[in-house]
Scaffold this motif. Structure first.
Motif, PDB file in Angstrom:
ATOM      1  N   PRO A  17       9.028  51.692   2.917  1.00 38.48           N
ATOM      2  CA  PRO A  17       9.674  52.890   3.478  1.00 38.48           C
ATOM      3  C   PRO A  17      11.100  52.618   3.955  1.00 38.48           C
ATOM      4  O   PRO A  17      11.439  51.487   4.334  1.00 38.48           O
ATOM      5  CB  PRO A  17       8.789  53.219   4.686  1.00 38.48           C
ATOM      6  CG  PRO A  17       8.244  51.903   5.118  1.00 38.48           C
ATOM      7  CD  PRO A  17       8.072  51.087   3.864  1.00 38.48           C
ATOM      8  N   TRP A  67      14.472  55.157   5.978  1.00 43.52           N
ATOM      9  CA  TRP A  67      14.727  56.437   6.633  1.00 43.52           C
ATOM     10  C   TRP A  67      16.210  56.786   6.595  1.00 43.52           C
ATOM     11  O   TRP A  67      17.054  55.937   6.922  1.00 43.52           O
ATOM     12  CB  TRP A  67      14.295  56.369   8.106  1.00 43.52           C
ATOM     13  CG  TRP A  67      12.828  56.350   8.307  1.00 43.52           C
ATOM     14  CD1 TRP A  67      12.014  57.421   8.554  1.00 43.52           C
ATOM     15  CD2 TRP A  67      11.965  55.193   8.318  1.00 43.52           C
ATOM     16  NE1 TRP A  67      10.706  57.010   8.699  1.00 43.52           N
ATOM     17  CE2 TRP A  67      10.649  55.649   8.554  1.00 43.52           C
ATOM     18  CE3 TRP A  67      12.171  53.823   8.128  1.00 43.52           C
ATOM     19  CZ2 TRP A  67       9.555  54.791   8.628  1.00 43.52           C
ATOM     20  CZ3 TRP A  67      11.084  52.965   8.198  1.00 43.52           C
ATOM     21  CH2 TRP A  67       9.799  53.449   8.448  1.00 43.52           C
ATOM     22  N   ALA A  74      12.506  49.618   9.085  1.00 46.64           N
ATOM     23  CA  ALA A  74      11.777  49.315  10.319  1.00 46.64           C
ATOM     24  C   ALA A  74      10.498  48.565   9.983  1.00 46.64           C
ATOM     25  O   ALA A  74       9.977  48.697   8.877  1.00 46.64           O
ATOM     26  CB  ALA A  74      11.437  50.603  11.054  1.00 46.64           C
ATOM     27  N   SER A  76      15.127  64.419  12.764  1.00 42.32           N
ATOM     28  CA  SER A  76      16.355  63.646  12.593  1.00 42.32           C
ATOM     29  C   SER A  76      16.350  62.729  11.387  1.00 42.32           C
ATOM     30  O   SER A  76      17.399  62.400  10.858  1.00 42.32           O
ATOM     31  CB  SER A  76      16.586  62.762  13.809  1.00 42.32           C
ATOM     32  OG  SER A  76      16.684  63.549  14.952  1.00 42.32           O
ATOM     33  N   LEU A  77      15.163  62.241  11.008  1.00 42.20           N
ATOM     34  CA  LEU A  77      15.115  61.194   9.993  1.00 42.20           C
ATOM     35  C   LEU A  77      14.144  61.568   8.886  1.00 42.20           C
ATOM     36  O   LEU A  77      13.022  62.011   9.140  1.00 42.20           O
ATOM     37  CB  LEU A  77      14.679  59.867  10.642  1.00 42.20           C
ATOM     38  CG  LEU A  77      15.724  59.270  11.583  1.00 42.20           C
ATOM     39  CD1 LEU A  77      15.063  58.368  12.613  1.00 42.20           C
ATOM     40  CD2 LEU A  77      16.749  58.461  10.793  1.00 42.20           C
ATOM     41  N   LYS A  83      15.119  57.972  17.979  1.00 44.14           N
ATOM     42  CA  LYS A  83      14.777  59.001  16.987  1.00 44.14           C
ATOM     43  C   LYS A  83      13.612  58.535  16.102  1.00 44.14           C
ATOM     44  O   LYS A  83      12.635  59.256  15.883  1.00 44.14           O
ATOM     45  CB  LYS A  83      15.993  59.302  16.096  1.00 44.14           C
ATOM     46  CG  LYS A  83      17.115  60.082  16.793  1.00 44.14           C
ATOM     47  CD  LYS A  83      18.308  60.258  15.835  1.00 44.14           C
ATOM     48  CE  LYS A  83      19.538  60.848  16.507  1.00 44.14           C
ATOM     49  NZ  LYS A  83      19.483  62.294  16.743  1.00 44.14           N
ATOM     50  N   LEU A  84      13.731  57.308  15.584  1.00 46.02           N
ATOM     51  CA  LEU A  84      12.723  56.767  14.677  1.00 46.02           C
ATOM     52  C   LEU A  84      11.385  56.585  15.405  1.00 46.02           C
ATOM     53  O   LEU A  84      10.323  56.941  14.868  1.00 46.02           O
ATOM     54  CB  LEU A  84      13.236  55.418  14.150  1.00 46.02           C
ATOM     55  CG  LEU A  84      12.603  54.820  12.909  1.00 46.02           C
ATOM     56  CD1 LEU A  84      12.639  55.779  11.730  1.00 46.02           C
ATOM     57  CD2 LEU A  84      13.343  53.514  12.547  1.00 46.02           C
ATOM     58  N   GLU A 130       9.802  60.096  16.090  1.00 48.42           N
ATOM     59  CA  GLU A 130       9.374  60.895  14.943  1.00 48.42           C
ATOM     60  C   GLU A 130       8.334  60.211  14.066  1.00 48.42           C
ATOM     61  O   GLU A 130       7.570  60.888  13.382  1.00 48.42           O
ATOM     62  CB  GLU A 130      10.590  61.303  14.106  1.00 48.42           C
ATOM     63  CG  GLU A 130      11.461  62.310  14.840  1.00 48.42           C
ATOM     64  CD  GLU A 130      12.656  62.805  14.023  1.00 48.42           C
ATOM     65  OE1 GLU A 130      12.607  62.755  12.783  1.00 48.42           O
ATOM     66  OE2 GLU A 130      13.641  63.248  14.643  1.00 48.42           O
ATOM     67  N   TYR A 131       8.297  58.870  14.066  1.00 48.93           N
ATOM     68  CA  TYR A 131       7.419  58.190  13.107  1.00 48.93           C
ATOM     69  C   TYR A 131       6.493  57.129  13.696  1.00 48.93           C
ATOM     70  O   TYR A 131       5.547  56.727  13.026  1.00 48.93           O
ATOM     71  CB  TYR A 131       8.259  57.560  11.984  1.00 48.93           C
ATOM     72  CG  TYR A 131       8.881  58.594  11.071  1.00 48.93           C
ATOM     73  CD1 TYR A 131       8.156  59.139  10.014  1.00 48.93           C
ATOM     74  CD2 TYR A 131      10.178  59.053  11.285  1.00 48.93           C
ATOM     75  CE1 TYR A 131       8.704  60.104   9.186  1.00 48.93           C
ATOM     76  CE2 TYR A 131      10.743  60.015  10.457  1.00 48.93           C
ATOM     77  CZ  TYR A 131      10.006  60.532   9.402  1.00 48.93           C
ATOM     78  OH  TYR A 131      10.549  61.484   8.594  1.00 48.93           O
ATOM     79  N   PHE A 132       6.745  56.632  14.896  1.00 49.05           N
ATOM     80  CA  PHE A 132       5.962  55.493  15.369  1.00 49.05           C
ATOM     81  C   PHE A 132       5.136  55.755  16.630  1.00 49.05           C
ATOM     82  O   PHE A 132       4.284  54.941  16.970  1.00 49.05           O
ATOM     83  CB  PHE A 132       6.873  54.264  15.555  1.00 49.05           C
ATOM     84  CG  PHE A 132       7.366  53.713  14.239  1.00 49.05           C
ATOM     85  CD1 PHE A 132       6.677  52.695  13.602  1.00 49.05           C
ATOM     86  CD2 PHE A 132       8.487  54.252  13.617  1.00 49.05           C
ATOM     87  CE1 PHE A 132       7.107  52.201  12.373  1.00 49.05           C
ATOM     88  CE2 PHE A 132       8.923  53.777  12.392  1.00 49.05           C
ATOM     89  CZ  PHE A 132       8.230  52.746  11.760  1.00 49.05           C
TER      90      PHE A 132
END
Lengths: 255, 255
Positions: free
Chosen positions: B205, B207, A57, B194-195, A80-81, A84-86
């Protein structure tokens, strides 16, 4: 003071799609926007997820209160991404689209746009998918803006019931010709003649996805009826596949 | 005399999967079998379809009254292709599986195995997906045979209601330890975390899909409860996503 709304936005046509850009810019009138969208066309991917390879990503662009990211996964992966991360905080709402072409009736089941909405639903977040009934590269997404504002503003003001998401389809009409917005049910329909057989230059067969959409369910609040009459259709949807009415009829299979 | 039953069988683990072979051989006790399955692992593909490239298909093997074919598409593609080009008559039933691992609860939404069942459902055909709660390459699919016989025979004898398909999950137990079969509803659950983020050798990075399945809905006929108690779970499912209960609560969005 209440926190500023945050929107996580994705689609299945890819991060460069004009439909996504229109949705992001309109949502940005209400709050901050994090886009995480496929870096490629991901149409027809339903709620598929990427299990057999890792995802990449990246940040593509920042513009005012909108951050555009892309990844090489599916629309459901993007949700999901993104979550959880962004996203710097839990989004107030997940939005998907605006899709080139309908996701009304049973098309929801193949749709990557709506797959992202179902993924957000499973995460317990309010989620809305928007589709315009126009496949043309020149599709007029500006005509969707009044609908986007009404739905996004309405859901911010009066939260969706827990477990409910929305499938919004917008007819191919100038904004002033759209007759209104109707709450609908998913029309019954079918795709027939799905695959066309051809023969390659050395005589071997191959098949292209095609198909005829057959729907005669244009009554009793169906989304296809509303769209045919010039209304925006809004179908409240859920991720529980159970056919409760059939449960009692199946008891003979128990042992 | 009534025509001999015909079964179209697919899966998402690929045509070489032992689970598919067990299902095909057991169905062949009841009638003729046409297999059309992915030539690769297609797990997690949901109801996705292949729109951007053509499909190839071939006959892999004939064994008694079973014809094994493979194609390079998704499980839903396999159903379309099998129905339109490889079945000599309309199948009595479409079967999918036996999957390595659970498709109970919300896992249905990501499952290629169940995507094939939903595709068959949209085509108006009786359809059943089978999954065994065991990911191990040594999974004992023979322990599933009494369940397969009971369900396939039962559905042949007493047709499913129109629009209803079945999601059958089988606990990881020896056949004689399975307590019975229960008609269930889809348990509410969620996947969290999830990741997993990792860093490649040059510092960038990536995932991987992973996740924790969180389900505390083990009551009132949920499939997770039945499985935890050692029963086979059978959830009648449908392809209408409409949240009918929510329709009346959404009227304020109409204009």
């Amino acid at each position: 003071m209440a926190e500023k709304p945050l929107f996580l936005i994705t689609n299945d046509d890819g991060v460069a799609s004009r439909g996504l850009r229109q949705l992001a810019v309109t949502a940005a009138e209400f709050g901050d926007v994090v886009v995480m969208a496929p870096d490629h066309n991901a149409s027809g991917l339903s709620t598929s997820i990427t299990c057999n390879r890792p995802l990449r990503a990246r940040l593509v662009e920042e513009s005012g209160n909108i951050k555009y990211h892309s990844c090489d996964g599916t629309p459901a992966d993007c949700v999901k991404l993104g979550l959880e991360y962004f996203c710097p905080r839990t989004p107030s709402m997940v939005l998907s689209g605006i899709n080139f072409g309908t996701n009304a009736s049973i098309n929801i089941i193949y749709s990557g746009t709506m797959g992202a909405v179902l993924e957000a639903n499973l995460n317990g977040l309010p989620a809305v998918g928007f589709s315009l009934l126009n496949h043309s590269p020149e599709a007029d997404f500006e005509a969707c803006v009044p609908t986007l504002r009404h739905i996004i503003g309405g859901v911010l003001q009066q939260p969706l019931p827990q477990g409910t998401s929305l499938n919004v389809n917008i007819p191919r009409l100038p904004a002033e010709a759209i007759k209104g917005i109707r709450i609908c049910r998913q029309a019954r329909a079918a795709w027939t003649d799905s695959l066309e057989r051809r023969t390659d230059p050395i005589g071997r067969p191959y098949w292209w996805m095609t198909g005829k959409f057959v729907c005669d369910d244009k009554q009793d609040c169906s989304d296809e009826l509303a769209l045919a009459e010039g209304f925006v259709s809004v179908v409240p949807i859920r991720t529980d596949f159970t056919d409760y009415a059939a449960m009692a009829q199946m008891k003979h299979l128990e042992i």
